[in-house]
Design an enzyme around this catalytic site. Sequence first.
Site, PDB file in Angstrom:
ATOM      1  N   ASN A  90      26.015 -49.154   9.720  1.00  8.39           N
ATOM      2  CA  ASN A  90      26.792 -48.904  10.702  1.00  8.39           C
ATOM      3  C   ASN A  90      28.138 -48.709  11.007  1.00  8.39           C
ATOM      4  O   ASN A  90      27.672 -49.550  12.132  1.00  8.39           O
ATOM      5  CB  ASN A  90      25.667 -48.237  11.960  1.00  8.39           C
ATOM      6  CG  ASN A  90      26.212 -47.443  13.206  1.00  8.39           C
ATOM      7  OD1 ASN A  90      27.051 -46.780  12.643  1.00  8.39           O
ATOM      8  ND2 ASN A  90      25.506 -47.550  13.745  1.00  8.39           N
ATOM      9  N   TRP A  91      28.932 -48.602  10.651  1.00 10.37           N
ATOM     10  CA  TRP A  91      30.427 -48.906  11.741  1.00 10.37           C
ATOM     11  C   TRP A  91      30.743 -48.264  12.650  1.00 10.37           C
ATOM     12  O   TRP A  91      31.568 -49.054  13.237  1.00 10.37           O
ATOM     13  CB  TRP A  91      31.290 -48.398  10.156  1.00 10.37           C
ATOM     14  CG  TRP A  91      31.135 -49.565   8.917  1.00 10.37           C
ATOM     15  CD1 TRP A  91      30.393 -49.932   8.660  1.00 10.37           C
ATOM     16  CD2 TRP A  91      32.874 -49.411   8.380  1.00 10.37           C
ATOM     17  NE1 TRP A  91      30.854 -50.659   7.708  1.00 10.37           N
ATOM     18  CE2 TRP A  91      32.331 -49.911   7.301  1.00 10.37           C
ATOM     19  CE3 TRP A  91      33.615 -48.760   7.753  1.00 10.37           C
ATOM     20  CZ2 TRP A  91      32.461 -50.567   6.290  1.00 10.37           C
ATOM     21  CZ3 TRP A  91      34.841 -49.310   6.475  1.00 10.37           C
ATOM     22  CH2 TRP A  91      34.069 -49.795   5.704  1.00 10.37           C
TER      23      TRP A  91
ATOM     24  N   GLY B 129      24.858 -52.843  12.656  1.00  8.69           N
ATOM     25  CA  GLY B 129      26.228 -52.591  13.148  1.00  8.69           C
ATOM     26  C   GLY B 129      27.417 -53.277  12.414  1.00  8.69           C
ATOM     27  O   GLY B 129      27.836 -53.721  11.729  1.00  8.69           O
TER      28      GLY B 129
ATOM     29  N   GLU C  57      15.545 -49.062  16.840  1.00  7.85           N
ATOM     30  CA  GLU C  57      16.695 -50.373  17.384  1.00  7.85           C
ATOM     31  C   GLU C  57      16.302 -50.220  19.249  1.00  7.85           C
ATOM     32  O   GLU C  57      16.280 -49.647  19.672  1.00  7.85           O
ATOM     33  CB  GLU C  57      17.990 -49.446  17.197  1.00  7.85           C
ATOM     34  CG  GLU C  57      17.982 -49.283  15.789  1.00  7.85           C
ATOM     35  CD  GLU C  57      19.933 -49.257  15.328  1.00  7.85           C
ATOM     36  OE1 GLU C  57      19.818 -50.083  15.163  1.00  7.85           O
ATOM     37  OE2 GLU C  57      20.092 -48.545  16.408  1.00  7.85           O
TER      38      GLU C  57
HETATM   39  P1  PGA Z   1      24.318 -54.196  15.760  1.00  7.79           P
HETATM   40  O1  PGA Z   1      24.176 -52.761  15.875  1.00  7.79           O
HETATM   41  O2  PGA Z   1      24.233 -54.492  14.410  1.00  7.79           O
HETATM   42  O3  PGA Z   1      26.154 -54.274  15.605  1.00  7.79           O
HETATM   43  O4  PGA Z   1      23.324 -54.904  17.101  1.00  7.79           O
HETATM   44  C1  PGA Z   1      23.019 -51.975  15.658  1.00  7.79           C
HETATM   45  C2  PGA Z   1      22.981 -50.500  15.191  1.00  7.79           C
HETATM   46  O5  PGA Z   1      23.679 -50.040  16.805  1.00  7.79           O
HETATM   47  O6  PGA Z   1      23.014 -49.587  14.481  1.00  7.79           O
END
Ligand code: PGA
Length: 252
Positions: A11-12, A232, A166
């Site tokens: 997820n960019w 992310g 998440e």
């Molecule tokens: P992160 O984000 O890996 O930077 O913690 C994950 C997300 O929000 O999907």
Amino acid sequence: MAARKPLIAGNWKMYGRRAALAEAVALEAAAGEALGRVEALICPPAVYLAAAAQALSGHAVSVGAQDCSPNAEDAARTGEVSAAMLADAGAAYVIVGHSERRAFHQESNDLVRQKAEAAQAAGLAPIVCVGETEAERNAGEAASVVAAQVRASTPAQARGLVVAYEPVWAIGGNRTPTLDEIREIHAVVRAELAGRYGQDAESVRVLYGGSVNPKNAGDIFGIEGVDGALVGRASLKAADFAAIIKAHPAAL
Ligand code: PGA
């Protein structure tokens, strides 16, 4: 029952420019044969979707969007992008109900469910995000909050559905739940899905997301009930994202 193919999605968020698509293209060489065994997905900002789909055509990396309109039909909705348009631009998946949208855009479970159903109507696989806040976890409500979100924000049909657990407090920082805590909530999600979809729940993949990185990915993928990850920050660089993909036991 056929095993669920692991899915590792990047997820960019609101990062990257057109030039960053080179990282997505570099993923193929960096991840090598692991890509046949583990499904890899990049979700760039919507404005770059078509370019990403074009750059990745013929590659073993899919493209997805980060949000869609709840309106399945074309309509006067200035600023919205429909799931059908995302599909037309080359997306195969769309993330809905990410905690940043729930928090900054006041998205309700009901709206998230409508978006997931609009995605399915357009032939996209929705990735429905759920997760408790830090206050909810501290109050001992993590399991009940996540169960309620799964019940209220997943679509009526299981078709193509992916759920991402998440924990809000684990996103964008350096903290992750313990392996036992992840296992516990994934079991809660699975039980809810079984209650909602019966046999069809078997096809639903449940991902973990929140500060997944090349160091912790292997341990997280080893947890029973974890079918992959939503990543992310660590998905923005091909080397890091490839290291996460290769850390999956199925990739070996
Ligand atoms: P992160 O984000 O890996 O930077 O913690 C994950 C997300 O929000 O999907």
